[in-house]
Design a protein around this motif. Structure first.
Motif, PDB file in Angstrom:
ATOM      1  N   CYS A 144       0.894  -1.123  -0.020  1.00  0.00           N
ATOM      2  CA  CYS A 144       0.025  -0.030   0.006  1.00  0.00           C
ATOM      3  C   CYS A 144       0.923   1.186  -0.014  1.00  0.00           C
ATOM      4  O   CYS A 144       1.989   1.240   0.620  1.00  0.00           O
ATOM      5  N   ALA A 145       0.455   2.232  -0.680  1.00  0.00           N
ATOM      6  CA  ALA A 145       1.111   3.530  -0.744  1.00  0.00           C
ATOM      7  C   ALA A 145       0.148   4.541  -0.443  1.00  0.00           C
ATOM      8  O   ALA A 145      -0.546   5.191  -1.203  1.00  0.00           O
ATOM      9  N   PRO A 146      -0.005   5.141   0.820  1.00  0.00           N
ATOM     10  CA  PRO A 146      -0.890   6.256   1.443  1.00  0.00           C
ATOM     11  C   PRO A 146      -0.507   7.522   0.658  1.00  0.00           C
ATOM     12  O   PRO A 146       0.854   7.786   0.573  1.00  0.00           O
ATOM     13  N   PRO A 147      -1.222   8.417   0.412  1.00  0.00           N
ATOM     14  CA  PRO A 147      -0.934   9.583  -0.168  1.00  0.00           C
ATOM     15  C   PRO A 147      -0.077  10.485   0.649  1.00  0.00           C
ATOM     16  O   PRO A 147      -0.259  10.589   1.949  1.00  0.00           O
ATOM     17  N   GLY A 148       1.041  10.733   0.173  1.00  0.00           N
ATOM     18  CA  GLY A 148       2.089  11.584   1.136  1.00  0.00           C
ATOM     19  C   GLY A 148       2.576  10.774   2.198  1.00  0.00           C
ATOM     20  O   GLY A 148       3.463  11.259   3.137  1.00  0.00           O
ATOM     21  N   GLY A 149       2.618   9.510   2.059  1.00  0.00           N
ATOM     22  CA  GLY A 149       3.523   8.559   3.181  1.00  0.00           C
ATOM     23  C   GLY A 149       4.393   7.637   2.359  1.00  0.00           C
ATOM     24  O   GLY A 149       4.323   7.592   1.183  1.00  0.00           O
ATOM     25  N   SER A 150       4.943   6.952   3.333  1.00  0.00           N
ATOM     26  CA  SER A 150       5.672   5.700   2.445  1.00  0.00           C
ATOM     27  C   SER A 150       5.145   4.402   2.430  1.00  0.00           C
ATOM     28  O   SER A 150       4.190   4.295   3.144  1.00  0.00           O
ATOM     29  N   ASP A 151       5.489   3.707   1.441  1.00  0.00           N
ATOM     30  CA  ASP A 151       4.825   2.395   1.007  1.00  0.00           C
ATOM     31  C   ASP A 151       4.964   1.678   2.215  1.00  0.00           C
ATOM     32  O   ASP A 151       5.926   1.566   3.065  1.00  0.00           O
ATOM     33  N   GLN A 152       3.904   0.743   2.546  1.00  0.00           N
ATOM     34  CA  GLN A 152       3.526  -0.245   3.670  1.00  0.00           C
ATOM     35  C   GLN A 152       3.426  -1.488   3.189  1.00  0.00           C
ATOM     36  O   GLN A 152       2.858  -1.668   2.177  1.00  0.00           O
ATOM     37  N   VAL A 153       3.937  -2.579   3.715  1.00  0.00           N
ATOM     38  CA  VAL A 153       3.683  -3.979   3.199  1.00  0.00           C
ATOM     39  C   VAL A 153       2.923  -4.784   4.471  1.00  0.00           C
ATOM     40  O   VAL A 153       3.505  -4.835   5.520  1.00  0.00           O
ATOM     41  N   TYR A 154       1.720  -5.321   4.109  1.00  0.00           N
ATOM     42  CA  TYR A 154       1.103  -6.153   4.876  1.00  0.00           C
ATOM     43  C   TYR A 154       1.267  -7.438   4.779  1.00  0.00           C
ATOM     44  O   TYR A 154       0.870  -7.958   3.522  1.00  0.00           O
ATOM     45  N   LEU A 155       1.719  -8.339   5.671  1.00  0.00           N
ATOM     46  CA  LEU A 155       1.766  -9.857   5.584  1.00  0.00           C
ATOM     47  C   LEU A 155       0.440 -10.152   6.057  1.00  0.00           C
ATOM     48  O   LEU A 155      -0.108  -9.923   7.203  1.00  0.00           O
ATOM     49  N   CYS A 156      -0.400 -11.237   5.309  1.00  0.00           N
ATOM     50  CA  CYS A 156      -1.468 -11.496   5.426  1.00  0.00           C
ATOM     51  C   CYS A 156      -1.894 -12.941   5.521  1.00  0.00           C
ATOM     52  O   CYS A 156      -1.144 -13.783   4.718  1.00  0.00           O
ATOM     53  N   GLN A 157      -2.817 -13.402   6.182  1.00  0.00           N
ATOM     54  CA  GLN A 157      -3.034 -14.975   6.538  1.00  0.00           C
ATOM     55  C   GLN A 157      -3.920 -15.445   5.064  1.00  0.00           C
ATOM     56  O   GLN A 157      -3.614 -16.531   4.625  1.00  0.00           O
ATOM     57  N   PRO A 158      -5.006 -14.516   4.931  1.00  0.00           N
ATOM     58  CA  PRO A 158      -5.814 -14.873   3.597  1.00  0.00           C
ATOM     59  C   PRO A 158      -4.988 -14.847   2.304  1.00  0.00           C
ATOM     60  O   PRO A 158      -3.948 -14.145   2.267  1.00  0.00           O
ATOM     61  N   SER A 159      -5.445 -15.920   1.426  1.00  0.00           N
ATOM     62  CA  SER A 159      -4.982 -15.951   0.193  1.00  0.00           C
ATOM     63  C   SER A 159      -5.100 -14.850  -0.829  1.00  0.00           C
ATOM     64  O   SER A 159      -6.117 -14.096  -0.303  1.00  0.00           O
ATOM     65  N   THR A 160      -4.378 -14.832  -1.872  1.00  0.00           N
ATOM     66  CA  THR A 160      -4.865 -13.717  -2.736  1.00  0.00           C
ATOM     67  C   THR A 160      -6.241 -13.879  -3.212  1.00  0.00           C
ATOM     68  O   THR A 160      -6.901 -12.744  -3.512  1.00  0.00           O
ATOM     69  N   ALA A 161      -6.604 -15.141  -3.457  1.00  0.00           N
ATOM     70  CA  ALA A 161      -7.987 -15.271  -3.804  1.00  0.00           C
ATOM     71  C   ALA A 161      -9.256 -14.940  -3.002  1.00  0.00           C
ATOM     72  O   ALA A 161     -10.018 -14.289  -3.249  1.00  0.00           O
ATOM     73  N   THR A 162      -8.897 -15.032  -1.748  1.00  0.00           N
ATOM     74  CA  THR A 162      -9.583 -14.641  -0.387  1.00  0.00           C
ATOM     75  C   THR A 162      -9.866 -13.263  -0.585  1.00  0.00           C
ATOM     76  O   THR A 162     -11.046 -12.642  -0.416  1.00  0.00           O
ATOM     77  N   LEU A 163      -8.648 -12.383  -0.338  1.00  0.00           N
ATOM     78  CA  LEU A 163      -8.601 -11.065  -0.402  1.00  0.00           C
ATOM     79  C   LEU A 163      -9.478 -10.356  -1.830  1.00  0.00           C
ATOM     80  O   LEU A 163     -10.098  -9.413  -1.632  1.00  0.00           O
ATOM     81  N   LYS A 164      -9.141 -11.155  -2.963  1.00  0.00           N
ATOM     82  CA  LYS A 164      -9.829 -10.493  -4.173  1.00  0.00           C
ATOM     83  C   LYS A 164     -11.492 -10.584  -3.929  1.00  0.00           C
ATOM     84  O   LYS A 164     -12.101  -9.882  -4.005  1.00  0.00           O
TER      85      LYS A 164
END
Length: 87
Positions: A58-78
């Motif tokens: 994620c890249a919030p406006p005016g901030g630095s990018d963040q990386v979120y490690l997640c348990q759900p699969s990419t298909a679940t997040l989609k």
């Protein structure tokens, strides 16, 4: 709109750059370097109490990018993004 990543972590949909499968993406040395650098710089957030299956950049406006490690699969997040888990 927001996407629930797990462990009470939600991110604004507009900030999401990409959603990646951790197993597939980590084969690339570039991805591994990106993740290692993000972790050293304190930009990695764990949204799971278990082994992560995916990560969201994620890249919030005016901030630095963040990386979120997640348990759900990419298909679940989609599915969450497309079908009602958005708030």
């Amino acid at each position: 709109m927001y996407l629930h990543l797990g462990q009470a972590v939600v991110v604004p949909e507009r900030d999401i750059i990409g959603v990646f499968d951790l197993d597939n993406a980590s084969w690339s040395h570039r991805t591994r370097r990106f993740l290692e650098k993000a972790e050293k710089e304190g930009r990695v957030v764990s949204a799971t109490g278990d082994l992560p299956k995916s990560f969201v950049v994620c890249a919030p406006p005016g901030g630095s990018d963040q990386v979120y490690l997640c348990q759900p699969s990419t298909a679940t997040l989609k599915g969450r993004a497309e079908g009602g888990w958005m708030e």
